[in-house]
Design a protein around this motif. Structure first.
Motif, PDB file in Angstrom:
ATOM      1  N   GLU A  92      41.269 -37.268 -19.905  1.00  0.00           N
ATOM      2  CA  GLU A  92      41.329 -36.539 -18.774  1.00  0.00           C
ATOM      3  C   GLU A  92      39.761 -36.734 -18.073  1.00  0.00           C
ATOM      4  O   GLU A  92      39.531 -36.675 -17.034  1.00  0.00           O
ATOM      5  CB  GLU A  92      41.318 -34.939 -19.154  1.00  0.00           C
ATOM      6  CG  GLU A  92      42.832 -34.677 -19.478  1.00  0.00           C
ATOM      7  CD  GLU A  92      43.909 -34.718 -18.441  1.00  0.00           C
ATOM      8  OE1 GLU A  92      44.125 -36.199 -18.257  1.00  0.00           O
ATOM      9  OE2 GLU A  92      44.192 -33.684 -17.763  1.00  0.00           O
TER      10      GLU A  92
ATOM     11  N   TYR B 145      39.317 -37.600 -14.433  1.00  0.00           N
ATOM     12  CA  TYR B 145      38.767 -36.837 -13.394  1.00  0.00           C
ATOM     13  C   TYR B 145      37.374 -37.710 -12.763  1.00  0.00           C
ATOM     14  O   TYR B 145      37.410 -37.519 -11.762  1.00  0.00           O
ATOM     15  CB  TYR B 145      38.276 -35.604 -13.944  1.00  0.00           C
ATOM     16  CG  TYR B 145      39.645 -34.423 -13.878  1.00  0.00           C
ATOM     17  CD1 TYR B 145      39.756 -33.669 -13.090  1.00  0.00           C
ATOM     18  CD2 TYR B 145      40.340 -34.461 -14.803  1.00  0.00           C
ATOM     19  CE1 TYR B 145      40.856 -32.823 -12.665  1.00  0.00           C
ATOM     20  CE2 TYR B 145      41.674 -33.409 -14.936  1.00  0.00           C
ATOM     21  CZ  TYR B 145      41.451 -32.662 -13.894  1.00  0.00           C
ATOM     22  OH  TYR B 145      42.788 -31.798 -13.922  1.00  0.00           O
TER      23      TYR B 145
ATOM     24  N   LYS C 147      40.129 -28.858 -21.877  1.00  0.00           N
ATOM     25  CA  LYS C 147      41.379 -28.424 -21.900  1.00  0.00           C
ATOM     26  C   LYS C 147      41.301 -27.379 -23.280  1.00  0.00           C
ATOM     27  O   LYS C 147      41.746 -27.966 -24.335  1.00  0.00           O
ATOM     28  CB  LYS C 147      42.646 -29.596 -22.293  1.00  0.00           C
ATOM     29  CG  LYS C 147      42.372 -30.579 -21.223  1.00  0.00           C
ATOM     30  CD  LYS C 147      43.265 -29.804 -19.693  1.00  0.00           C
ATOM     31  CE  LYS C 147      42.820 -31.004 -18.742  1.00  0.00           C
ATOM     32  NZ  LYS C 147      43.175 -30.085 -17.293  1.00  0.00           N
TER      33      LYS C 147
ATOM     34  N   HIS D  21      51.908 -30.020 -19.280  1.00  0.00           N
ATOM     35  CA  HIS D  21      50.469 -30.622 -19.472  1.00  0.00           C
ATOM     36  C   HIS D  21      50.812 -32.422 -19.638  1.00  0.00           C
ATOM     37  O   HIS D  21      51.436 -32.727 -20.373  1.00  0.00           O
ATOM     38  CB  HIS D  21      49.702 -30.263 -20.380  1.00  0.00           C
ATOM     39  CG  HIS D  21      48.297 -30.870 -20.449  1.00  0.00           C
ATOM     40  ND1 HIS D  21      47.663 -31.101 -19.185  1.00  0.00           N
ATOM     41  CD2 HIS D  21      47.498 -31.245 -21.430  1.00  0.00           C
ATOM     42  CE1 HIS D  21      46.564 -31.855 -19.748  1.00  0.00           C
ATOM     43  NE2 HIS D  21      46.423 -31.663 -21.050  1.00  0.00           N
TER      44      HIS D  21
HETATM   45  N1  IYR Z   1      46.585 -34.210 -15.883  1.00  0.00           N
HETATM   46  C1  IYR Z   1      45.302 -33.446 -15.335  1.00  0.00           C
HETATM   47  C2  IYR Z   1      45.497 -33.581 -13.802  1.00  0.00           C
HETATM   48  C3  IYR Z   1      46.777 -32.769 -13.416  1.00  0.00           C
HETATM   49  C4  IYR Z   1      47.507 -33.353 -12.558  1.00  0.00           C
HETATM   50  C5  IYR Z   1      48.513 -32.786 -11.948  1.00  0.00           C
HETATM   51  I1  IYR Z   1      49.971 -33.854 -10.770  1.00  0.00           I
HETATM   52  C6  IYR Z   1      48.508 -31.273 -11.981  1.00  0.00           C
HETATM   53  O1  IYR Z   1      49.607 -30.481 -11.451  1.00  0.00           O
HETATM   54  C7  IYR Z   1      47.585 -30.656 -12.714  1.00  0.00           C
HETATM   55  C8  IYR Z   1      46.562 -31.346 -13.402  1.00  0.00           C
HETATM   56  C9  IYR Z   1      45.101 -32.021 -15.936  1.00  0.00           C
HETATM   57  O2  IYR Z   1      45.974 -31.644 -16.708  1.00  0.00           O
HETATM   58  O3  IYR Z   1      44.130 -31.626 -15.685  1.00  0.00           O
END
Ligand code: IYR
Length: 221
Positions: free
Chosen positions: A89, A93, A114, A170
């Motif tokens: 992640e 990001y 997380k 997730h």
């Molecule tokens: N997987 C990352 C980013 C993320 C992507 C989406 I599309 C989302 O709706 C929410 C998050 C994360 O979990 O932060």
């Protein structure tokens, strides 16, 4: 050879009864939210099993049920998952997600961190299964595994919700590390990671609105 046919019928509700049933279900499901703040309070494994049993009623291509629900409560495994997920992640990001994507996520307020992956009492890691291995070693292909597993996950989320359990869909990306950590064979592909537990006492969620049904429903042409 076709399977033998057995009788099938459903209750014959009139439309008022149908609407009432659906209103009741809607009023339950409309309160579901993706939750990122969990209480660490344990949830009995029988409850998780009951929710997976509901997921397992989903329709699937050729009835092959191409899903595996790997339910993790072991703190050591949850920690391994958190460390690997946060590494991916962080990279996503910081480097992989284009500006447009980061902008779309802004209202949700997510970051690479997380903590819920260790706090939630259960991490339910759903795999889609591309083929099963029959007892004689032959490969038994599955059909529409993505659609089928998505349907099973939807039922799982609804089941948890009606039991008062919060969930999050997730998708740490890429998520092949889940296969390695959980010792799953190569023909099982990580599909969705669903933390499950009670919401934390002071849990909050972003104030997001759903589109009205008129925006998503089209009658005839
Ligand atoms: N997987 C990352 C980013 C993320 C992507 C989406 I599309 C989302 O709706 C929410 C998050 C994360 O979990 O932060």
């Amino acid at each position: 050879m076709p399977a033998p046919q057995i009788p099938f019928s459903l209750p014959s509700f009139n439309s008022d009864e149908q609407e009432l049933k659906l209103k009741t279900l809607h009023s339950m499901l409309v309160t579901r939210r993706s939750c990122r703040m969990f209480s660490g309070e344990p949830v009995h494994r029988d409850v998780i099993e009951a929710a997976v049993a509901i997921a397992n009623t989903a329709p699937s291509g050729a009835n092959r049920q191409p899903w595996r629900f790997v339910c993790v409560s072991d703190p050591a495994i949850k920690r391994e998952i958190r460390i690997a997920a946060e590494a991916e992640e962080r990279e996503s990001y910081d480097h992989r997600m284009p500006a447009e994507w980061l902008e779309a996520l802004e209202p949700i307020g997510t970051t690479w961190e997380k903590p819920f992956l260790e706090i939630a009492p259960w991490l339910v890691v759903v795999f889609r299964v591309d083929f099963e291995i029959a007892p004689d070693g032959r490969r038994l292909k599955t059909y529409y595994p993505v659609e089928s597993t998505g349907l099973a996950c939807g039922l799982f989320l609804a089941a948890c919700h009606v039991a008062g359990l919060a969930t999050l869909t997730h998708t740490p990306s890429p998520m092949n590390f889940l296969r390695a950590i959980l010792n799953r064979p190569e023909h099982e592909k990580p599909f969705l990671l669903i933390p499950v537990g009670r919401p934390a006492v002071n849990a909050t969620v972003p104030d997001l609105k759903k589109k009205p049904v008129t925006d998503v429903l089209v009658w005839n042409r």
